[in-house]
Scaffold this motif. Sequence first.
Motif, PDB file in Angstrom:
ATOM      1  N   UNK A  58      50.134  29.134   7.980  1.00  6.56           N
ATOM      2  CA  UNK A  58      49.344  29.957   8.898  1.00  6.56           C
ATOM      3  C   UNK A  58      48.392  30.889   8.155  1.00  6.56           C
ATOM      4  N   UNK A  59      47.891  30.462   7.001  1.00 10.92           N
ATOM      5  CA  UNK A  59      47.016  31.314   6.211  1.00 10.92           C
ATOM      6  C   UNK A  59      45.674  31.548   6.901  1.00 10.92           C
ATOM      7  N   UNK A  60      45.097  32.699   6.638  1.00 11.64           N
ATOM      8  CA  UNK A  60      43.752  33.033   7.085  1.00 11.64           C
ATOM      9  C   UNK A  60      42.749  32.381   6.118  1.00 11.64           C
ATOM     10  N   UNK A  61      41.778  31.666   6.656  1.00  9.89           N
ATOM     11  CA  UNK A  61      40.740  31.053   5.824  1.00  9.89           C
ATOM     12  C   UNK A  61      39.565  32.022   5.709  1.00  9.89           C
ATOM     13  N   UNK A  62      39.209  32.367   4.488  1.00 11.05           N
ATOM     14  CA  UNK A  62      38.007  33.159   4.242  1.00 11.05           C
ATOM     15  C   UNK A  62      36.954  32.201   3.687  1.00 11.05           C
TER      16      UNK A  62
END
Length: 430
Positions: A52-56
């Motif tokens: 569930x990582x945030x994509x930058x």
Amino acid sequence: MKSGWRLQIQTGCTNTKAQVSQILKYCNSRCLAVVPQGGNTGLVGGSVPVFDEVIVNMSLMNNIISFDKVSGILVCEGGCILENLITFLDNQGFIMPLDLGAKGSCQIGGNVSTNAGGLRLVRYGSLHGNVLGLEVVLADGNVIDMLGTLRKDNTGYDLKHLFIGSEGSLGIVTKVSILTPPKLFSVNVAFLACSDYFSCQKLLMEAKRKLGEILSAFEFLDSKSLDLVLNHLDGVRNPLPPTVHKFYILIETTGSDETYDRQKLEGFLLHAMEAGLISDGALAQDINQASSFWHIREGIPEALMKAGAVYKYDLSLPVEKMYDLVEEMRTRLSDSANVVGYGHLGDGNLHLNISTAQYDDGILTQIEPFVYEWTSKHHGSISAEHGLGLMKANEIFYSKPTATVSLMASIKKMLDPKGILNPYKVLPHS
């Protein structure tokens, strides 16, 4: 966020450094994992989320900040597409020291973060030598300004090297300062055939001795690689007569004196032919023919994808041992797969590819861990230029001793104590 949710954040076109800093500061305070993403052209899962990582995504940080025509130093943002930088520099009379098949999509920040090698490393060296400075945002949001433009700066630790090749696990590269060489207008390309791998090695040794300062690329491919390109890519033809040769070499020279360079290359090719190192060859007569020669070499990955499923391995090996692995893999897999080998012979980088009609766990167990064990036994590296990412993180011990990996983990812990930056990548998952 629930497992599997992915939030993609694109930084805006103004005040981008501050925005990246704010995002990381927020995520770090709440222990939210982050995946930096550029052109997403990697082959080892280094820029994709696992849970569930945030994509930058850095795509909108694509401004060229400055270019000095005297020194050849380019300063740009990390989201600049490599091909756009190549075009910009070409108009200024300079070139990028880095050239990749994925140049139309990959970004310079990702290139730096993976220490991308490319087609002309034999001439211009790695990014560790060409990158003069970086601006990096750490996991806690702090901005580290190492954006120097000096070729010589011997004040303390050269920290930028920690981030070159770290695959976004230590910080997000937001700006790059890179040294670019002047464009030389005398370019020659030859496509040659060799009857055996020993001749390829001898040809490389002779090229380094006799072509010296004008040698800019030395690529090789086997007959199976050429067959794939001819069978699966439209508009590609073999520049040599249809005789079957076991190996093909692409040599490029770049210099400042067209007559001298051409004569030097022609003399080298004549000597190589008389010595029996090459059995046939073609020298490009114009830029279109040169491009068609390069299209054969650069088209191999696309042809492999069109042929079906493919298992890809990017290995660094002693030149004399490189093709032994290809032959051993063919013996090991017999008729169950098409094993092809090609790559950057000039710097010992083998691209081993196993092509099959469809992915098969039985075939994979025949390939791994054998390919890693073989590479380790022969003192090679399991990743020459594509990094470790997710797919090879647990295999790092085949190339690095335990004490070295432990030191890497300590550096990661110091710069990213909460472990939010690109988790499950580069270092072993445990």
